[in-house]
Design an enzyme around this catalytic site. Sequence first.
Site, short mmCIF file in Angstrom:
data_model
loop_
_atom_site.label_atom_id
_atom_site.label_comp_id
_atom_site.label_asym_id
_atom_site.label_seq_id
_atom_site.Cartn_x
_atom_site.Cartn_y
_atom_site.Cartn_z
N ARG A 43 0.74 -1.26 0.04
CA ARG A 43 0.12 0.02 -0.07
C ARG A 43 0.86 1.28 0.05
O ARG A 43 0.61 2.33 -0.87
CB ARG A 43 -0.83 0.15 1.33
CG ARG A 43 -1.92 -0.92 1.12
CD ARG A 43 -3.32 -0.59 1.85
NE ARG A 43 -3.08 0.05 3.16
CZ ARG A 43 -3.92 0.61 3.75
NH1 ARG A 43 -5.23 0.43 3.13
NH2 ARG A 43 -3.79 1.31 5.06
N THR A 44 1.87 1.43 1.04
CA THR A 44 2.42 2.61 1.08
C THR A 44 3.26 3.01 -0.33
O THR A 44 3.20 4.00 -0.88
CB THR A 44 3.46 2.50 2.13
OG1 THR A 44 2.68 2.02 3.45
CG2 THR A 44 4.07 3.81 2.42
N LYS B 235 26.63 -2.87 -1.70
CA LYS B 235 28.24 -2.68 -1.84
C LYS B 235 28.64 -2.20 -0.68
O LYS B 235 30.08 -1.54 -0.72
CB LYS B 235 28.55 -2.20 -3.31
CG LYS B 235 28.09 -3.11 -4.42
CD LYS B 235 28.51 -2.48 -5.67
CE LYS B 235 27.54 -1.33 -6.18
NZ LYS B 235 28.18 -0.97 -7.49
N ARG C 161 11.24 4.29 3.14
CA ARG C 161 10.99 3.15 4.13
C ARG C 161 12.16 2.24 4.19
O ARG C 161 13.04 1.99 3.37
CB ARG C 161 9.83 2.11 3.62
CG ARG C 161 9.90 0.89 4.43
CD ARG C 161 8.48 0.16 4.18
NE ARG C 161 7.51 1.13 4.63
CZ ARG C 161 6.07 0.41 4.67
NH1 ARG C 161 6.08 -1.16 4.34
NH2 ARG C 161 5.16 1.01 4.92
N HIS D 163 5.20 5.69 11.56
CA HIS D 163 4.86 5.69 10.17
C HIS D 163 3.70 6.92 9.92
O HIS D 163 2.51 6.66 9.89
CB HIS D 163 4.09 4.27 10.03
CG HIS D 163 3.83 3.81 8.29
ND1 HIS D 163 3.69 4.92 7.40
CD2 HIS D 163 3.61 2.71 7.81
CE1 HIS D 163 3.41 4.34 6.45
NE2 HIS D 163 3.50 2.85 6.60
N1 CP Z 1 0.32 0.27 5.87
C1 CP Z 1 1.36 -0.17 5.34
O1 CP Z 1 2.45 0.41 5.74
O2 CP Z 1 1.30 -1.13 4.36
P1 CP Z 1 2.71 -1.81 3.61
O3 CP Z 1 3.45 -2.25 4.44
O4 CP Z 1 1.73 -2.60 2.55
O5 CP Z 1 3.01 -0.53 2.82
#
Ligand code: CP
Length: 349
Positions: free
Chosen positions: A88-89, A117, A139, A167
Amino acid sequence: EQQAAFARSLCLFRKGRAQNFLDQDHSDQIVAWYRAFEDVEDRAKVATLDEIKKLFVHARTFGEDLRASAELCRGMIAASLFYEPSTRTRLSFESAMLRLGGGVITAADMRNLSASKGESLADTARVVSGAYADIVVLRHSSEGAARLAAQYSSVPVINAGDGAHEHPTQTLCDLYNLWLERGRIEGLDVVLAGDLRYSRTIHSFAYALARFGANVVCVPAPGFEMPDYVLQRLREEFGVEPQRADTKSLGELASQSDAVYLTPQKPHQLSLFTDARGFAVARVDALYMTRPQTERHPNGAQLDSYVQIGRRQLAVEPLRDAVVMHPLPRRDELSEDLDSDPRAIFITM
Ligand code: CP
């Protein structure tokens, strides 16, 4: 300034529902709002609650026509750096940039980047922000990675999840959906359930709910209680003292749990909830469930008592009208018998 304003807009665009501020005379007001729920050092850069609510209004307008803003970011590039798996993110950020008319650079497999590396995250941030991208969406499995990258990047960095820490853009989406459902956030009663220790969405959401003056009931799976550092920040920054919660009324959901109640209210304002046994839960507006974050668990972590939520568990009186939220992906903790239940908003949120 335009780039920064764009960065801020992009956070809500991640669900394809945001409004862009470049053409709306908002860019001065919306100062670093994309960091609204992170522990930024400069508190003056944190968005006010009114600013965040204005964003929700704009986001709703944007959601009415996702294709209406296809010229806004033409010529701009987002670097999508996902060192951990995501559906999703990642796809929502990339989709957002494409819907705005911009482009996305990424690596199909982050193991193909120079990090494999030995390149440091600081150097990657310097290189990518130097000439390749106008914004970085990161991320990473390490807590604090986004902050570190931001220190070395010459363009804005959006934290799309850093380890078990935070998050914040998921939280903006969660708040937005709660606001859509309930029309407000202040004073709502929200249950946070599941893996409260390692779930970064829980931590960001708890801070945000405290900021908005919502009441939170923490119902952890045994062994996965809210970390002390989160409780400490809730106490110091928002004046929220954890109280023992009486969760008998929540039935199976809380039968194994040492629940705590986090409320910004003073005890004398809690007459509806207080009885001799602690804070009894009478009515819940939203149940926010999370999966076990097994990728962050120490070896031997026990999941035997992890509760599964389905229609049966939601039949108790306080949960009867609660909307069911989940940041996804889900595993077994949300039963498929909820998928067609009108209270379940987790697929569309
Ligand atoms: N909610 C969320 O972070 O989902 P993903 O890990 O699929 O990005």
